[in-house]
Motif scaffolding. Structure first.
Motif: not given
Length: 59
Positions: A23, A40-41, A43-44, A46-48
């Protein structure tokens, strides 16, 4: 990837093509002492997560 290169990418204003587990990710910062990076991705945001820089791949 090594810690030095991860730090260079994190400090650069130019976006590098780096992946973690297939990713595309953004490197927020790197802890040279532990060899860990906060990422973090793309495209996301918030997904640290914190991962080993050894698991990051520069394309």
């Amino acid at each position: 990837m090594n810690t030095q290169r991860a730090q260079e990418i994190a400090a650069s204003p130019i976006m590098a093509n780096v992946t973690y587990d297939g990713t595309q990710i953004y490197i927020q910062n790197v802890d040279e002492n532990t060899g860990m990076a906060r990422i973090y991705p793309l495209n996301q945001p918030e997904n640290e997560q914190t991962v080993s820089v050894r698991n990051l791949i520069e394309q």
